[in-house]
Design a protein around this motif. Structure first.
Motif, PDB file in Angstrom:
ATOM      1  N   ASP A 196       1.349  -1.243  -0.090  1.00 31.60           N
ATOM      2  CA  ASP A 196       0.291  -0.293   0.395  1.00 31.60           C
ATOM      3  C   ASP A 196       0.704   1.300  -0.051  1.00 31.60           C
ATOM      4  OD1 ASP A 196      -2.632  -0.957   0.677  1.00 31.60           O
ATOM      5  OD2 ASP A 196      -2.622  -1.694   2.288  1.00 31.60           O
ATOM      6  N   MET A 197       1.818   1.557   0.916  1.00 35.18           N
ATOM      7  CA  MET A 197       2.389   2.383   0.420  1.00 35.18           C
ATOM      8  C   MET A 197       3.570   2.842  -0.087  1.00 35.18           C
ATOM      9  SD  MET A 197       4.098   2.531   4.554  1.00 35.18           S
ATOM     10  CE  MET A 197       4.492   1.136   5.308  1.00 35.18           C
ATOM     11  N   ALA A 198       4.129   1.422  -0.251  1.00 25.33           N
ATOM     12  CA  ALA A 198       5.101   1.803  -2.209  1.00 25.33           C
ATOM     13  C   ALA A 198       4.339   2.414  -3.007  1.00 25.33           C
ATOM     14  CB  ALA A 198       5.422   0.518  -2.305  1.00 25.33           C
TER      15      ALA A 198
ATOM     16  N   ALA B  50       2.927  -1.164  -9.103  1.00 28.16           N
ATOM     17  CA  ALA B  50       3.139   0.346  -8.745  1.00 28.16           C
ATOM     18  C   ALA B  50       3.199   0.764 -10.355  1.00 28.16           C
ATOM     19  CB  ALA B  50       4.107   1.007  -8.224  1.00 28.16           C
ATOM     20  N   ASP B  51       3.818   0.477 -10.592  1.00 26.75           N
ATOM     21  CA  ASP B  51       5.038   1.358 -12.443  1.00 26.75           C
ATOM     22  C   ASP B  51       3.262   1.483 -13.520  1.00 26.75           C
ATOM     23  OD1 ASP B  51       7.006   2.772 -11.372  1.00 26.75           O
ATOM     24  OD2 ASP B  51       8.013   0.594 -13.308  1.00 26.75           O
ATOM     25  N   THR B  52       2.238   0.008 -12.910  1.00 24.18           N
ATOM     26  CA  THR B  52       1.584  -0.280 -13.656  1.00 24.18           C
ATOM     27  C   THR B  52      -0.004   0.848 -12.968  1.00 24.18           C
ATOM     28  OG1 THR B  52       1.898  -1.802 -13.999  1.00 24.18           O
ATOM     29  CG2 THR B  52      -0.616  -1.440 -14.587  1.00 24.18           C
TER      30      THR B  52
ATOM     31  N   ARG C 262      14.805   7.978   9.181  1.00 20.54           N
ATOM     32  CA  ARG C 262      13.223   7.348   9.698  1.00 20.54           C
ATOM     33  C   ARG C 262      12.422   7.073   8.642  1.00 20.54           C
ATOM     34  NH1 ARG C 262      12.123  12.765  13.734  1.00 20.54           N
ATOM     35  NH2 ARG C 262      14.525  13.342  14.444  1.00 20.54           N
ATOM     36  N   ASP C 263      12.477   6.982   7.500  1.00 22.50           N
ATOM     37  CA  ASP C 263      11.095   6.688   6.515  1.00 22.50           C
ATOM     38  C   ASP C 263      10.678   5.736   7.099  1.00 22.50           C
ATOM     39  OD1 ASP C 263      10.655   5.489   4.068  1.00 22.50           O
ATOM     40  OD2 ASP C 263      11.071   7.330   3.223  1.00 22.50           O
ATOM     41  N   PRO C 264       9.141   5.900   6.475  1.00 27.26           N
ATOM     42  CA  PRO C 264       8.079   4.914   6.837  1.00 27.26           C
ATOM     43  C   PRO C 264       8.570   3.415   6.152  1.00 27.26           C
ATOM     44  CG  PRO C 264       7.027   6.562   5.886  1.00 27.26           C
ATOM     45  CD  PRO C 264       7.872   6.843   6.181  1.00 27.26           C
ATOM     46  N   ILE C 265       8.608   3.472   5.016  1.00 27.48           N
ATOM     47  CA  ILE C 265       8.533   2.439   3.883  1.00 27.48           C
ATOM     48  C   ILE C 265      10.078   1.419   4.445  1.00 27.48           C
ATOM     49  CG2 ILE C 265       8.738   1.900   1.655  1.00 27.48           C
ATOM     50  CD1 ILE C 265       6.970   4.333   1.219  1.00 27.48           C
ATOM     51  N   THR C 266      11.189   2.572   4.105  1.00 26.37           N
ATOM     52  CA  THR C 266      12.342   1.666   4.199  1.00 26.37           C
ATOM     53  C   THR C 266      12.674   0.589   5.448  1.00 26.37           C
ATOM     54  OG1 THR C 266      13.342   3.774   5.139  1.00 26.37           O
ATOM     55  CG2 THR C 266      13.684   3.301   2.463  1.00 26.37           C
ATOM     56  N   ARG C 267      11.850   1.124   6.234  1.00 22.81           N
ATOM     57  CA  ARG C 267      11.516   0.650   7.948  1.00 22.81           C
ATOM     58  C   ARG C 267      11.007  -0.804   7.788  1.00 22.81           C
ATOM     59  NH1 ARG C 267       8.859   3.975  12.304  1.00 22.81           N
ATOM     60  NH2 ARG C 267      10.772   6.195  11.671  1.00 22.81           N
TER      61      ARG C 267
ATOM     62  N   GLU D 272       2.607   7.918   4.622  1.00 20.68           N
ATOM     63  CA  GLU D 272       2.309   7.018   4.286  1.00 20.68           C
ATOM     64  C   GLU D 272       1.916   6.536   5.415  1.00 20.68           C
ATOM     65  OE1 GLU D 272       5.421   8.179   0.183  1.00 20.68           O
ATOM     66  OE2 GLU D 272       5.408   7.799   2.832  1.00 20.68           O
ATOM     67  N   ALA D 273       2.993   6.616   6.223  1.00 26.46           N
ATOM     68  CA  ALA D 273       2.224   4.776   7.256  1.00 26.46           C
ATOM     69  C   ALA D 273       1.399   5.628   8.362  1.00 26.46           C
ATOM     70  CB  ALA D 273       3.645   4.473   8.386  1.00 26.46           C
ATOM     71  N   ALA D 274       0.841   6.548   8.451  1.00 26.97           N
ATOM     72  CA  ALA D 274       0.126   7.220   9.453  1.00 26.97           C
ATOM     73  C   ALA D 274      -0.858   6.984   8.587  1.00 26.97           C
ATOM     74  CB  ALA D 274       0.561   9.172   8.846  1.00 26.97           C
ATOM     75  N   GLN D 275      -1.048   7.424   7.286  1.00 26.75           N
ATOM     76  CA  GLN D 275      -2.735   7.291   6.614  1.00 26.75           C
ATOM     77  C   GLN D 275      -3.304   5.679   5.903  1.00 26.75           C
ATOM     78  OE1 GLN D 275      -3.416   9.341   2.756  1.00 26.75           O
ATOM     79  NE2 GLN D 275      -1.847  11.520   3.828  1.00 26.75           N
ATOM     80  N   ILE D 276      -2.045   4.748   5.946  1.00 27.21           N
ATOM     81  CA  ILE D 276      -2.028   3.489   5.639  1.00 27.21           C
ATOM     82  C   ILE D 276      -2.431   3.066   6.743  1.00 27.21           C
ATOM     83  CG2 ILE D 276      -1.342   1.158   4.735  1.00 27.21           C
ATOM     84  CD1 ILE D 276      -1.771   3.260   2.178  1.00 27.21           C
ATOM     85  N   GLY D 277      -1.881   3.234   7.905  1.00 23.79           N
ATOM     86  CA  GLY D 277      -1.917   1.909   9.007  1.00 23.79           C
ATOM     87  C   GLY D 277      -3.472   2.741   9.735  1.00 23.79           C
ATOM     88  N   SER D 278      -3.616   3.830   9.740  1.00 20.02           N
ATOM     89  CA  SER D 278      -5.052   3.894  10.553  1.00 20.02           C
ATOM     90  C   SER D 278      -6.176   3.784   9.700  1.00 20.02           C
ATOM     91  CB  SER D 278      -5.293   5.721  10.732  1.00 20.02           C
ATOM     92  OG  SER D 278      -4.623   6.210   9.812  1.00 20.02           O
TER      93      SER D 278
END
Length: 389
Positions: free
Chosen positions: A52-54, A319-321, A291-296, A82-88
């Motif tokens: 989702d985040m990616a 994602a590219d598609t 502190r990137d939400p995706i790399t962690r 992204e993490a704040a929105q996807i996680g919630s």
């Protein structure tokens, strides 16, 4: 974080404390209070959150490019949040209802709104992008903080109907200084409304730092309204999921509202009309990129034995598609007829609106006369009743 870090209300007592389950370097931090809320999140589920985040970040990058190329009038990037929105959003049920600001594109993704429907408004081709009742999400609110009142009123209605559904209001740190948000907090607390107030503290209200607006963590404001406040690492998708599930459970049990402060960072500009280099430093930006939400999440998955390289390739292709499909949909949208701007202002026509229609029709006719056109963009060309009144 330990129990001693909390006061009697459950709030964190040190301003640099927040709920964190995944550290920036991808280590799983154990928390006896919040771990049970994400006990079902295994490697596969965590991979879906990464997906989702990616994808949303890729879509956001494409939208910025579309705006720079003149295909969108404006765009408010969400990169970093992204993490704040996807996680919630992934904590919500289908019958819950979302009231958002203009930056919650990832929430819309989770609610099943197509990227093209998100972007059509920013192209100026429609007044709204989707039917709110089909997705359980209102169209974005541009007036800062107004959605908090809408969410509270909706939640009060849910309670009166005996439903165990809830509403959630998304807003930024800047909106906490608005009267609408504070009025919503008063009503929600007074009537035990089943609503979650989700504040994405991205550190900057356009060009003003959050420290200028609040001398205390924003989550502490909840105490003054008589509701719990949770301060969570907004770049930790697992912690955000746990915190939101906690708040929603409380709402469903009739215990009223909760205020969540998700501490995150806006990596890009406030909108594409903004230049963040005028008010923040490269050093600050670099610190938050660490502190990137995706790399962690990728680091945690790798530690769990997941083929991260394969996952990245698979998601990148998807994602590219998605980005290509969005671009194709946006660049082929047909501009609406000029007079259609009046079509959905009122349920029934009235003299006030008709006078405006007539004036606008005369204005458009001036351009037809100037270029000698007879096809016209005036009222007669688009009015099904045969012309302006």
């Amino acid at each position: 974080m330990t129990p001693s870090d909390r006061d009697a209300t459950g709030l964190l007592t040190r301003p640099d404390d927040f709920v964190q389950l995944i550290t920036p370097n991808g280590e799983r931090h154990r928390d006896a209070e919040f771990d049970p809320w994400v006990a079902d999140v295994d490697a596969a589920a965590l991979g879906r959150l990464y997906r989702d985040m990616a994808i949303v970040r890729r879509l956001d990058t494409e939208a910025t490019a579309l705006q720079r190329q003149g295909e969108l009038a404006l765009w408010p990037p969400l990169a970093g949040q992204e993490a704040a929105q996807i996680g919630s959003a992934r904590a919500l049920r289908d019958d819950d209802f979302v009231f958002s600001s203009y930056r919650e594109h990832a929430v819309a993704w989770c609610r099943g709104v197509t990227p093209a429907d998100v972007h059509i408004v920013w192209r100026g081709s429609a007044a709204s992008g989707w039917n709110p009742y089909e997705h359980g999400m209102a169209v974005p609110q541009i007036i800062i903080g107004a959605q908090a009142l809408h969410a509270t009123g909706y939640a009060m209605g849910l309670a009166w109907e005996g439903s165990d559904a809830a509403s959630i209001a998304y807003f930024g740190d800047g909106a906490t200084s608005e009267g609408d948000v504070n009025e919503a907090l008063v009503f929600a607390a007074s009537f035990d409304a089943p609503v979650v107030f989700f504040c994405q503290n991205n550190q900057w209200a356009i060009s003003e730092p959050v420290g200028l607006q609040s001398k205390q963590p924003l989550a502490r404001r909840a105490d003054g309204f008589g509701m719990p406040g949770i301060r969570v690492d907004g770049n930790d998708v697992l912690a955000v999921l746990a915190a939101t599930r906690t708040a929603l459970d409380r709402a469903r049990r009739g215990e009223g509202p909760t205020f969540i402060e998700a501490v995150t960072y806006r990596l890009g500009p406030h909108t594409t009309a903004d230049d963040p280099k005028r008010y923040r430093t490269d050093t600050e930006l670099a610190e938050w990129r660490e502190r990137d939400p995706i790399t962690r999440v990728l680091a945690l998955l790798e530690g769990m034995g997941v083929d991260v390289a394969g996952l990245e390739r698979e998601v990148a292709a998807e994602a590219d598609t998605a980005a290509a499909e969005m671009r194709a949909a946006i660049t082929t949208i047909t501009d609406p007829e000029p007079m259609s701007v009046f079509d959905h202002v009122y349920a029934e026509r009235n003299s006030h609106l008709e006078r405006q229609r007539e004036r606008y029709a005369r204005y458009l006719a001036m351009f037809d006369e100037a270029d000698g056109s007879t096809a016209g963009t005036g009222a007669a060309a688009s009015d099904p009743d045969g012309g302006a009144r």
